[in-house]
Design a protein around this motif. Structure first.
Motif, PDB file in Angstrom:
ATOM      1  N   PRO A   1      19.614-127.060 -65.988  1.00 18.78           N
ATOM      2  CA  PRO A   1      20.766-127.124 -65.384  1.00 18.78           C
ATOM      3  C   PRO A   1      21.030-126.055 -64.149  1.00 18.78           C
ATOM      4  CG  PRO A   1      20.918-125.985 -67.306  1.00 18.78           C
ATOM      5  CD  PRO A   1      19.781-126.442 -67.385  1.00 18.78           C
TER       6      PRO A   1
ATOM      7  N   LYS B   1      28.321-130.502 -68.966  1.00 22.89           N
ATOM      8  CA  LYS B   1      26.940-130.627 -68.469  1.00 22.89           C
ATOM      9  C   LYS B   1      27.138-130.128 -66.924  1.00 22.89           C
ATOM     10  CE  LYS B   1      24.920-134.419 -68.235  1.00 22.89           C
ATOM     11  NZ  LYS B   1      24.991-134.880 -66.880  1.00 22.89           N
TER      12      LYS B   1
ATOM     13  N   GLU C   1      19.211-132.698 -65.651  1.00 19.13           N
ATOM     14  CA  GLU C   1      20.346-131.740 -65.863  1.00 19.13           C
ATOM     15  C   GLU C   1      20.440-131.070 -67.113  1.00 19.13           C
ATOM     16  OE1 GLU C   1      23.585-134.179 -64.312  1.00 19.13           O
ATOM     17  OE2 GLU C   1      23.582-133.378 -62.289  1.00 19.13           O
ATOM     18  N   ARG C   2      20.134-131.815 -68.037  1.00 17.54           N
ATOM     19  CA  ARG C   2      20.005-131.301 -69.470  1.00 17.54           C
ATOM     20  C   ARG C   2      18.712-130.189 -69.449  1.00 17.54           C
ATOM     21  NH1 ARG C   2      23.305-133.846 -72.746  1.00 17.54           N
ATOM     22  NH2 ARG C   2      24.177-135.950 -71.761  1.00 17.54           N
TER      23      ARG C   2
END
Length: 247
Positions: free
Chosen positions: A107, A9, A103-104
């Motif tokens: 991104p 990630k 962030e998922r």
């Protein structure tokens, strides 16, 4: 253990903005986000408050509804239910959980701004939460700042003194504040600004673009803008430096 086929990630650079209630934290974000946006940078904002989400609601109205600079869902309010210092320093798990989800979902964001208040000069951000820390005070609090020192004033990456236009009305000696800032900051940067008129705000943006984003162009989102992929490696190195730095 690294799982086959699962991409790591991406870590989006994070800037913490802290300072006493009423010093202009929310307003600072409201004026720097349009300047960052004009350079193609896409931001997310997390606003920590004790019992309400008033600041997040205000920023949604100004930056999303009125200015159309960013979508409402990228301005997130957190009601900490207790001392905001705890939520950004001792136990930032709630903020980290929100960032993990951001962030998922997106991104390719360029920057996450994390706002949190505090009633004294001891506010700091956990290195696990913020890569760069802006501490803001204002001249209406008296020209004893930054002379009174404190962890926030002394250890932040950038000290901002806001509302310089009010100095003659509250009897604040700006020259004395600049002199004291040089002594207390010991070579680290500080800026005197006026968020209301915008004076000096571009200098704060310049610090962020240079010291956090490393002058890299904006990332390329799914619907358009450019990318600062080339700067990601440098950003990771910088984040590592921040992670080791004591607050």
């Amino acid at each position: 253990m690294k799982r086959a086929g699962v991409a790591p990630k991406a870590r989006i650079p994070r800037v913490g903005v802290g300072g006493p209630v009423g010093c202009g934290k929310t307003r600072l974000i409201e004026v720097i986000v349009p300047l960052l946006s004009s350079q193609g940078y896409r931001c997310c904002i997390i606003s920590n408050d004790v019992v309400s989400k008033e600041d997040a609601v205000r920023m949604r109205r100004i930056l999303a509804t009125e200015a159309h600079i960013m979508p409402e869902e990228l301005i997130i309010g957190i009601a900490t239910g207790g001392c905001p210092h705890t939520a950004i320093r001792e136990d930032p798990s709630v903020n980290l959980a929100v960032i993990d989800e951001i962030e998922r979902k997106d991104p390719l964001l360029d920057l996450i701004l994390i706002e949190s208040g505090g009633d004294n000069t001891m506010t700091t951000f956990s290195p696990a939460l913020a890569d760069y820390f802006i501490y803001i005070v204002d001249v209406a609090g008296g020209d004893k700042y930054p002379r009174k020192r404190g962890l926030g004033i002394e250890s932040c990456d950038l000290l901002v003194v806001n509302k310089v236009d009010l100095a003659p009305f509250v009897g604040a000696d700006i020259e004395a504040m600049i002199r004291d800032a040089r002594i207390v900051r010991n070579g680290k940067p500080f800026e005197f600004i006026d968020c209301k008129s915008g004076a000096g705000v571009e200098k704060v943006v310049r610090h962020i673009v240079r010291d956090v984003l490393f002058d890299a162009p904006a990332k390329k989102s799914n619907d358009g803008a450019l990318s600062h992929t080339a700067g990601s490696k440098k950003a990771s190195q910088r984040q590592g430096m921040h992670a080791k730095k004591p607050r």
